[in-house]
Motif scaffolding. Structure first.
Motif, PDB file in Angstrom:
ATOM      1  N   TRP A   1       0.835  -1.204   0.000  1.00  0.00           N
ATOM      2  CA  TRP A   1       0.000   0.000   0.000  1.00  0.00           C
ATOM      3  C   TRP A   1       0.860   1.240   0.000  1.00  0.00           C
ATOM      4  O   TRP A   1       1.880   1.329   0.686  1.00  0.00           O
ATOM      5  CB  TRP A   1      -0.910   0.045   1.220  1.00  0.00           C
ATOM      6  CG  TRP A   1      -1.844   1.233   1.188  1.00  0.00           C
ATOM      7  CD1 TRP A   1      -3.085   1.282   0.632  1.00  0.00           C
ATOM      8  CD2 TRP A   1      -1.570   2.552   1.675  1.00  0.00           C
ATOM      9  NE1 TRP A   1      -3.601   2.542   0.744  1.00  0.00           N
ATOM     10  CE2 TRP A   1      -2.695   3.356   1.376  1.00  0.00           C
ATOM     11  CE3 TRP A   1      -0.475   3.131   2.323  1.00  0.00           C
ATOM     12  CZ2 TRP A   1      -2.770   4.690   1.721  1.00  0.00           C
ATOM     13  CZ3 TRP A   1      -0.536   4.477   2.658  1.00  0.00           C
ATOM     14  CH2 TRP A   1      -1.682   5.243   2.364  1.00  0.00           C
ATOM     15  N   ARG A   2       0.437   2.256  -0.755  1.00  0.00           N
ATOM     16  CA  ARG A   2       1.008   3.589  -0.648  1.00  0.00           C
ATOM     17  C   ARG A   2      -0.057   4.600  -1.050  1.00  0.00           C
ATOM     18  O   ARG A   2      -1.023   4.262  -1.736  1.00  0.00           O
ATOM     19  CB  ARG A   2       2.269   3.731  -1.488  1.00  0.00           C
ATOM     20  CG  ARG A   2       2.108   3.754  -2.976  1.00  0.00           C
ATOM     21  CD  ARG A   2       3.503   3.839  -3.629  1.00  0.00           C
ATOM     22  NE  ARG A   2       4.315   4.900  -3.027  1.00  0.00           N
ATOM     23  CZ  ARG A   2       5.664   4.921  -3.094  1.00  0.00           C
ATOM     24  NH1 ARG A   2       6.318   3.963  -3.714  1.00  0.00           N
ATOM     25  NH2 ARG A   2       6.332   5.924  -2.543  1.00  0.00           N
ATOM     26  N   PRO A   3       0.083   5.852  -0.611  1.00  0.00           N
ATOM     27  CA  PRO A   3      -0.952   6.847  -0.907  1.00  0.00           C
ATOM     28  C   PRO A   3      -1.062   7.113  -2.398  1.00  0.00           C
ATOM     29  O   PRO A   3      -0.073   7.036  -3.135  1.00  0.00           O
ATOM     30  CB  PRO A   3      -0.482   8.092  -0.149  1.00  0.00           C
ATOM     31  CG  PRO A   3       0.986   7.882   0.056  1.00  0.00           C
ATOM     32  CD  PRO A   3       1.181   6.413   0.193  1.00  0.00           C
ATOM     33  N   SER A   4      -2.271   7.445  -2.846  1.00  0.00           N
ATOM     34  CA  SER A   4      -2.514   7.686  -4.261  1.00  0.00           C
ATOM     35  C   SER A   4      -2.769   9.148  -4.580  1.00  0.00           C
ATOM     36  O   SER A   4      -2.768   9.533  -5.751  1.00  0.00           O
ATOM     37  CB  SER A   4      -3.722   6.857  -4.729  1.00  0.00           C
ATOM     38  OG  SER A   4      -4.912   7.289  -4.082  1.00  0.00           O
ATOM     39  N   VAL A   5      -3.002   9.977  -3.547  1.00  0.00           N
ATOM     40  CA  VAL A   5      -3.394  11.366  -3.756  1.00  0.00           C
ATOM     41  C   VAL A   5      -2.270  12.303  -3.308  1.00  0.00           C
ATOM     42  O   VAL A   5      -1.848  12.260  -2.152  1.00  0.00           O
ATOM     43  CB  VAL A   5      -4.686  11.693  -2.978  1.00  0.00           C
ATOM     44  CG1 VAL A   5      -5.105  13.143  -3.187  1.00  0.00           C
ATOM     45  CG2 VAL A   5      -5.816  10.757  -3.410  1.00  0.00           C
ATOM     46  N   THR A   6      -1.788  13.135  -4.220  1.00  0.00           N
ATOM     47  CA  THR A   6      -0.780  14.123  -3.864  1.00  0.00           C
ATOM     48  C   THR A   6      -1.408  15.234  -3.027  1.00  0.00           C
ATOM     49  O   THR A   6      -2.628  15.413  -3.011  1.00  0.00           O
ATOM     50  CB  THR A   6      -0.138  14.738  -5.114  1.00  0.00           C
ATOM     51  OG1 THR A   6      -1.142  15.510  -5.804  1.00  0.00           O
ATOM     52  CG2 THR A   6       0.423  13.665  -6.039  1.00  0.00           C
ATOM     53  N   LEU A   7      -0.562  15.997  -2.357  1.00  0.00           N
ATOM     54  CA  LEU A   7      -1.084  17.066  -1.507  1.00  0.00           C
ATOM     55  C   LEU A   7      -1.816  18.124  -2.334  1.00  0.00           C
ATOM     56  O   LEU A   7      -2.898  18.578  -1.950  1.00  0.00           O
ATOM     57  CB  LEU A   7       0.058  17.705  -0.708  1.00  0.00           C
ATOM     58  CG  LEU A   7      -0.352  18.780   0.300  1.00  0.00           C
ATOM     59  CD1 LEU A   7      -1.395  18.267   1.278  1.00  0.00           C
ATOM     60  CD2 LEU A   7       0.888  19.295   1.041  1.00  0.00           C
ATOM     61  N   ASP A   8      -1.255  18.514  -3.465  1.00  0.00           N
ATOM     62  CA  ASP A   8      -1.932  19.533  -4.281  1.00  0.00           C
ATOM     63  C   ASP A   8      -3.290  19.039  -4.782  1.00  0.00           C
ATOM     64  O   ASP A   8      -4.286  19.779  -4.751  1.00  0.00           O
ATOM     65  CB  ASP A   8      -1.052  19.932  -5.469  1.00  0.00           C
ATOM     66  CG  ASP A   8       0.092  20.855  -5.060  1.00  0.00           C
ATOM     67  OD1 ASP A   8      -0.072  21.578  -4.060  1.00  0.00           O
ATOM     68  OD2 ASP A   8       1.139  20.831  -5.725  1.00  0.00           O
ATOM     69  N   GLU A   9      -3.334  17.789  -5.227  1.00  0.00           N
ATOM     70  CA  GLU A   9      -4.599  17.233  -5.706  1.00  0.00           C
ATOM     71  C   GLU A   9      -5.606  17.116  -4.563  1.00  0.00           C
ATOM     72  O   GLU A   9      -6.787  17.461  -4.705  1.00  0.00           O
ATOM     73  CB  GLU A   9      -4.358  15.864  -6.344  1.00  0.00           C
ATOM     74  CG  GLU A   9      -5.617  15.184  -6.848  1.00  0.00           C
ATOM     75  CD  GLU A   9      -5.363  13.771  -7.350  1.00  0.00           C
ATOM     76  OE1 GLU A   9      -6.352  13.119  -7.752  1.00  0.00           O
ATOM     77  OE2 GLU A   9      -4.207  13.318  -7.335  1.00  0.00           O
ATOM     78  N   GLY A  10      -5.146  16.615  -3.422  1.00  0.00           N
ATOM     79  CA  GLY A  10      -6.047  16.439  -2.288  1.00  0.00           C
ATOM     80  C   GLY A  10      -6.572  17.752  -1.748  1.00  0.00           C
ATOM     81  O   GLY A  10      -7.754  17.862  -1.383  1.00  0.00           O
ATOM     82  N   LEU A  11      -5.723  18.770  -1.692  1.00  0.00           N
ATOM     83  CA  LEU A  11      -6.184  20.081  -1.223  1.00  0.00           C
ATOM     84  C   LEU A  11      -7.220  20.670  -2.173  1.00  0.00           C
ATOM     85  O   LEU A  11      -8.219  21.250  -1.736  1.00  0.00           O
ATOM     86  CB  LEU A  11      -5.003  21.030  -1.067  1.00  0.00           C
ATOM     87  CG  LEU A  11      -4.069  20.778   0.119  1.00  0.00           C
ATOM     88  CD1 LEU A  11      -2.895  21.729   0.072  1.00  0.00           C
ATOM     89  CD2 LEU A  11      -4.806  20.897   1.455  1.00  0.00           C
ATOM     90  N   ARG A  12      -6.988  20.521  -3.465  1.00  0.00           N
ATOM     91  CA  ARG A  12      -7.964  21.042  -4.432  1.00  0.00           C
ATOM     92  C   ARG A  12      -9.302  20.311  -4.285  1.00  0.00           C
ATOM     93  O   ARG A  12     -10.374  20.942  -4.305  1.00  0.00           O
ATOM     94  CB  ARG A  12      -7.426  20.925  -5.852  1.00  0.00           C
ATOM     95  CG  ARG A  12      -8.359  21.491  -6.926  1.00  0.00           C
ATOM     96  CD  ARG A  12      -7.644  21.654  -8.246  1.00  0.00           C
ATOM     97  NE  ARG A  12      -6.762  22.823  -8.233  1.00  0.00           N
ATOM     98  CZ  ARG A  12      -7.117  24.034  -8.634  1.00  0.00           C
ATOM     99  NH1 ARG A  12      -8.354  24.262  -9.084  1.00  0.00           N
ATOM    100  NH2 ARG A  12      -6.270  25.028  -8.593  1.00  0.00           N
TER     101      ARG A  12
END
Length: 349
Positions: A305-316
């Motif tokens: 497992w690893r995260p799929s959402v970057t910080l910029d994408e998740g914040l938007r």
């Protein structure tokens, strides 16, 4: 599999409930509906025949026994907790009561249920915790599952105590447990007392955006739906007695995070001037840890497992969700403590 989720009307718990139902679990949501809980968080699955809700407190042993006997879950995921550091500074007693005594009461109820059922081999008790139990990092290094505990707030100390109780119930009584410690979550349905929703809502109101100290504190940010996916992965495939650190691999200083949110709002909801003009530095809170950062190597290597959402994408995504769902957050504005500065000096409560 039938899964009992404690705290399933809260921020992270509701993300687990929604995802688990979509993935084919039967889900029982047990929640006391305290100030930070909201049943609107699970409205999308409330009518699903695979979903059931139980209004109960994890400190109520009789209610726990009744609910376990009625629903006969195959696993329990424990997320119910008091979780706001600032509130823990002002009123630490509630954190000890819920996070320590409540976890003890739940462990005893689940242990009795599991033993009475003949200790079924596939049963799991999944305890969900925080990276804050490890204390504060300097400018380099990462928390691993072997990092010594060094909590610095009443909240993190209460979660550290609950972690130790879960480990002890595994070692002493053989209760089949898995444990996780996560980095800072953000995303839809985040109760409006935490940093990300505070920034969004203050900016939308044209009000000062408070940043503690000089904003140099660093956190690793994990999109809540990624976290829910990781939790269900550990529940299904984690090694019994093992702890897994879940990180977003998205470190940012608080001041940089706030500016990124402001820039997104400038794009999606422009005002007469850039939103970052509202940033206001305020007195830091007592015991404010400088940096948290997680090494997620174990969950990546063992469970893939690893995260799929970057910080910029998740914040938007998060900003857009708050813009599209004003009825949800407006209904919470009058709840205790929302919009107030908490945790400045503490009280004797």
């Amino acid at each position: 599999m039938k899964l009992l989720v404690t705290g399933g009307a809260g921020f992270i718990g509701s993300a687990v409930v929604r995802l688990a139902v979509r993935q084919g679990f039967e889900v029982v949501n047990l929640d006391a509906l305290t100030y930070a809980a909201c049943l609107d968080n699970v409205a999308d699955v409330a009518g699903d025949p695979a979903y059931a809700f139980e209004h109960a407190d994890i400190r109520d042993r009789a209610a726990l026994d009744r609910i376990l006997a009625r629903h006969r879950p195959d696993a329990v995921m424990h997320l119910a907790a008091e979780s706001h550091v600032d509130r823990s500074i002002d009123g630490p007693g509630a954190f000890i009561d819920t996070n320590v005594t409540g976890t003890y009461t739940l462990l005893q109820a689940v242990r009795q249920y599991w033993e009475a059922a003949g200790r079924p081999e596939g049963f799991r008790f999944h305890h969900v915790s925080t990276d804050e139990v490890y204390g504060s990092l300097g400018p380099s290094g990462f928390f691993t599952e072997e990092t010594p505990y060094a909590p610095n707030s009443p909240y993190s100390a209460s979660k550290a105590a609950s972690d130790h109780l879960v480990r002890a119930w595994h070692e002493t009584y053989g209760l089949p447990v898995v444990m996780t410690n996560c980095s800072n979550n953000y995303g839809p349905y985040h109760f409006p007392e935490k940093l990300v929703p505070v920034v969004i809502l203050r900016a939308l109101a044209g009000a000062p955006i408070p940043v503690y100290g000089t904003g140099e504190n660093v956190r690793d940010w994990l999109y809540v739906e990624d976290h829910a996916d990781a939790l269900l992965t550990v529940l299904r495939r984690g090694t019994l007695g093992r702890s897994y650190n879940i990180g977003g691999e998205n470190e940012a200083r608080n001041i940089d995070l706030v500016r990124r949110i402001c820039a997104i709002l400038d794009d999606l909801r422009p005002a007469s001037a850039p939103h970052d003009r509202l940033i206001t530095f305020v007195a830091d809170r007592p015991g404010h840890d400088l940096r948290y950062a997680i090494d997620p190597g174990r969950i990546r290597t063992e469970l893939g497992w690893r995260p799929s959402v970057t910080l910029d994408e998740g914040l938007r995504r998060t900003v857009r969700w708050y813009l599209d769902n004003p009825a949800w957050w407006q209904a919470l504005q009058n709840r205790a403590g929302v919009g107030q500065r908490l945790g400045i000096s503490g009280s004797a409560a």
